[in-house]
Write a protein that holds these residues in place. Structure first.
Motif, PDB file in Angstrom:
ATOM      1  N   GLU A 110     123.642  16.900  25.780  1.00  0.00           N
ATOM      2  CA  GLU A 110     122.783  17.859  26.471  1.00  0.00           C
ATOM      3  C   GLU A 110     121.329  17.681  26.042  1.00  0.00           C
ATOM      4  OE1 GLU A 110     124.384  21.819  25.975  1.00  0.00           O
ATOM      5  OE2 GLU A 110     126.244  21.268  27.000  1.00  0.00           O
ATOM      6  N   ILE A 111     121.112  17.428  24.764  1.00  0.00           N
ATOM      7  CA  ILE A 111     119.755  17.166  24.261  1.00  0.00           C
ATOM      8  C   ILE A 111     119.215  15.893  24.908  1.00  0.00           C
ATOM      9  CG2 ILE A 111     118.409  16.513  22.211  1.00  0.00           C
ATOM     10  CD1 ILE A 111     120.398  18.391  20.620  1.00  0.00           C
ATOM     11  N   PHE A 112     120.023  14.838  24.914  1.00  0.00           N
ATOM     12  CA  PHE A 112     119.629  13.582  25.542  1.00  0.00           C
ATOM     13  C   PHE A 112     119.267  13.820  27.008  1.00  0.00           C
ATOM     14  CE2 PHE A 112     120.772  10.034  28.274  1.00  0.00           C
ATOM     15  CZ  PHE A 112     120.017   9.000  27.729  1.00  0.00           C
ATOM     16  N   ALA A 113     120.093  14.565  27.723  1.00  0.00           N
ATOM     17  CA  ALA A 113     119.859  14.814  29.147  1.00  0.00           C
ATOM     18  C   ALA A 113     118.525  15.533  29.371  1.00  0.00           C
ATOM     19  CB  ALA A 113     121.018  15.620  29.733  1.00  0.00           C
ATOM     20  N   LYS A 114     118.275  16.570  28.591  1.00  0.00           N
ATOM     21  CA  LYS A 114     117.006  17.305  28.725  1.00  0.00           C
ATOM     22  C   LYS A 114     115.821  16.389  28.449  1.00  0.00           C
ATOM     23  CE  LYS A 114     118.759  21.835  27.400  1.00  0.00           C
ATOM     24  NZ  LYS A 114     118.774  22.857  26.339  1.00  0.00           N
ATOM     25  N   GLU A 115     115.921  15.596  27.380  1.00  0.00           N
ATOM     26  CA  GLU A 115     114.831  14.689  27.013  1.00  0.00           C
ATOM     27  C   GLU A 115     114.588  13.624  28.084  1.00  0.00           C
ATOM     28  OE1 GLU A 115     116.036  13.188  23.189  1.00  0.00           O
ATOM     29  OE2 GLU A 115     115.263  14.948  22.133  1.00  0.00           O
ATOM     30  N   ASN A 116     115.581  13.373  28.933  1.00  0.00           N
ATOM     31  CA  ASN A 116     115.466  12.352  29.963  1.00  0.00           C
ATOM     32  C   ASN A 116     115.339  12.953  31.368  1.00  0.00           C
ATOM     33  OD1 ASN A 116     115.811   9.430  28.809  1.00  0.00           O
ATOM     34  ND2 ASN A 116     117.054  10.817  27.554  1.00  0.00           N
ATOM     35  N   GLY A 117     114.889  14.213  31.424  1.00  0.00           N
ATOM     36  CA  GLY A 117     114.538  14.833  32.688  1.00  0.00           C
ATOM     37  C   GLY A 117     115.681  15.413  33.502  1.00  0.00           C
ATOM     38  N   MET A 118     116.860  15.475  32.933  1.00  0.00           N
ATOM     39  CA  MET A 118     117.985  16.067  33.664  1.00  0.00           C
ATOM     40  C   MET A 118     117.969  17.574  33.424  1.00  0.00           C
ATOM     41  SD  MET A 118     120.953  13.283  32.791  1.00  0.00           S
ATOM     42  CE  MET A 118     120.321  11.767  32.076  1.00  0.00           C
ATOM     43  N   ASN A 119     118.233  18.330  34.490  1.00  0.00           N
ATOM     44  CA  ASN A 119     118.253  19.784  34.314  1.00  0.00           C
ATOM     45  C   ASN A 119     119.640  20.390  34.507  1.00  0.00           C
ATOM     46  OD1 ASN A 119     118.493  19.832  37.135  1.00  0.00           O
ATOM     47  ND2 ASN A 119     116.289  20.046  37.403  1.00  0.00           N
ATOM     48  N   SER A 120     120.629  19.551  34.788  1.00  0.00           N
ATOM     49  CA  SER A 120     122.016  20.019  34.824  1.00  0.00           C
ATOM     50  C   SER A 120     122.935  18.821  34.572  1.00  0.00           C
ATOM     51  CB  SER A 120     122.358  20.673  36.164  1.00  0.00           C
ATOM     52  OG  SER A 120     122.380  19.708  37.196  1.00  0.00           O
ATOM     53  N   ILE A 121     124.135  19.138  34.139  1.00  0.00           N
ATOM     54  CA  ILE A 121     125.136  18.103  33.875  1.00  0.00           C
ATOM     55  C   ILE A 121     126.444  18.545  34.519  1.00  0.00           C
ATOM     56  CG2 ILE A 121     126.518  16.877  32.149  1.00  0.00           C
ATOM     57  CD1 ILE A 121     124.302  17.348  30.127  1.00  0.00           C
ATOM     58  N   GLY A 122     127.060  17.638  35.260  1.00  0.00           N
ATOM     59  CA  GLY A 122     128.385  17.876  35.804  1.00  0.00           C
ATOM     60  C   GLY A 122     129.385  16.963  35.120  1.00  0.00           C
ATOM     61  N   LEU A 123     130.639  17.228  35.341  1.00  0.00           N
ATOM     62  CA  LEU A 123     131.693  16.373  34.812  1.00  0.00           C
ATOM     63  C   LEU A 123     132.977  16.654  35.581  1.00  0.00           C
ATOM     64  CD1 LEU A 123     133.600  18.425  32.970  1.00  0.00           C
ATOM     65  CD2 LEU A 123     131.803  18.055  31.304  1.00  0.00           C
ATOM     66  N   HIS A 124     133.933  15.771  35.438  1.00  0.00           N
ATOM     67  CA  HIS A 124     135.253  15.950  36.040  1.00  0.00           C
ATOM     68  C   HIS A 124     136.243  16.065  34.895  1.00  0.00           C
ATOM     69  CE1 HIS A 124     139.195  14.334  37.241  1.00  0.00           C
ATOM     70  NE2 HIS A 124     138.981  15.027  38.334  1.00  0.00           N
ATOM     71  N   VAL A 125     137.197  16.960  35.043  1.00  0.00           N
ATOM     72  CA  VAL A 125     138.273  17.060  34.058  1.00  0.00           C
ATOM     73  C   VAL A 125     139.586  17.171  34.820  1.00  0.00           C
ATOM     74  CG1 VAL A 125     138.038  19.577  33.813  1.00  0.00           C
ATOM     75  CG2 VAL A 125     139.098  18.264  31.987  1.00  0.00           C
ATOM     76  N   PHE A 126     140.567  16.405  34.385  1.00  0.00           N
ATOM     77  CA  PHE A 126     141.878  16.483  35.022  1.00  0.00           C
ATOM     78  C   PHE A 126     142.487  17.844  34.722  1.00  0.00           C
ATOM     79  CE2 PHE A 126     141.325  11.875  34.863  1.00  0.00           C
ATOM     80  CZ  PHE A 126     141.730  11.531  36.147  1.00  0.00           C
ATOM     81  N   GLY A 127     143.141  18.411  35.715  1.00  0.00           N
ATOM     82  CA  GLY A 127     143.723  19.739  35.590  1.00  0.00           C
ATOM     83  C   GLY A 127     144.693  19.880  34.429  1.00  0.00           C
ATOM     84  N   HIS A 128     145.409  18.801  34.098  1.00  0.00           N
ATOM     85  CA  HIS A 128     146.394  18.872  33.025  1.00  0.00           C
ATOM     86  C   HIS A 128     145.765  18.792  31.632  1.00  0.00           C
ATOM     87  CE1 HIS A 128     146.076  14.494  33.889  1.00  0.00           C
ATOM     88  NE2 HIS A 128     146.073  14.430  32.572  1.00  0.00           N
ATOM     89  N   ASN A 129     144.461  18.537  31.546  1.00  0.00           N
ATOM     90  CA  ASN A 129     143.796  18.388  30.251  1.00  0.00           C
ATOM     91  C   ASN A 129     143.244  19.738  29.791  1.00  0.00           C
ATOM     92  OD1 ASN A 129     142.383  17.616  27.996  1.00  0.00           O
ATOM     93  ND2 ASN A 129     141.534  15.779  28.940  1.00  0.00           N
TER      94      ASN A 129
END
Length: 152
Positions: A110-129
């Motif tokens: 999240e720190i890396f993302a902010k420092e590189n101009g990203m203002n949100s992060i998405g991801l995929h997670v399998f339902g069974h995880n």
């Protein structure tokens, strides 16, 4: 606890790629998305499409997660569009799980993302995880889509 994200070396990337293809194939089989006989081939195609230039693919950042000198896992984030990041993969190696490394790595990305101009992060997670889902919810991620299926 200090966890560092270090850019993957070429050797680390090759090791990761071998692991990731098999792991992704296995997850797709568990989820009922792919048949075992097609899973590895499908996974290779997905990785070739996502990372056509390997670890040097533009807007993709692949990191080795370290605790001290020990490699404890990997994380891969990409800047997709409109300053939105997407975590394609995070894996904490089995012997390092349940020690807080995943949570710390997510905070570092999240720190890396902010420092590189990203203002949100998405991801995929399998339902069974369920373990991963619990971690992401604790870190403030919210569900935006849910796909459900019933085998007849």
């Amino acid at each position: 606890m200090t966890v560092r994200l270090e850019e993957m070396s070429a050797n680390e990337f090759q090791q990761y790629l071998s692991f990731a293809i098999k792991n992704f194939a296995d997850e797709q089989i568990k989820s009922g998305n792919w048949e075992p006989h097609e899973a590895i081939s499908n996974a290779k195609k997905e990785y070739e499409k996502l990372l056509p230039e390997g670890q040097n693919t533009e807007n993709h950042n692949l990191f080795t997660i370290r605790y001290g000198d020990k490699e404890v896992g990997v994380i891969w984030i990409a800047e997709r569009t409109d300053a939105k990041g997407f975590i394609y993969d995070i894996n904490i190696w089995e012997e390092s799980q349940c020690k807080g490394y995943g949570k710390k790595a997510m905070q570092e990305i999240e720190i890396f993302a902010k420092e590189n101009g990203m203002n949100s992060i998405g991801l995929h997670v399998f339902g069974h995880n369920k373990v991963a889902r619990y971690l992401y919810e604790k870190l403030g991620y919210r569900e935006t889509n849910i796909k459900m299926e019933k085998t007849l």
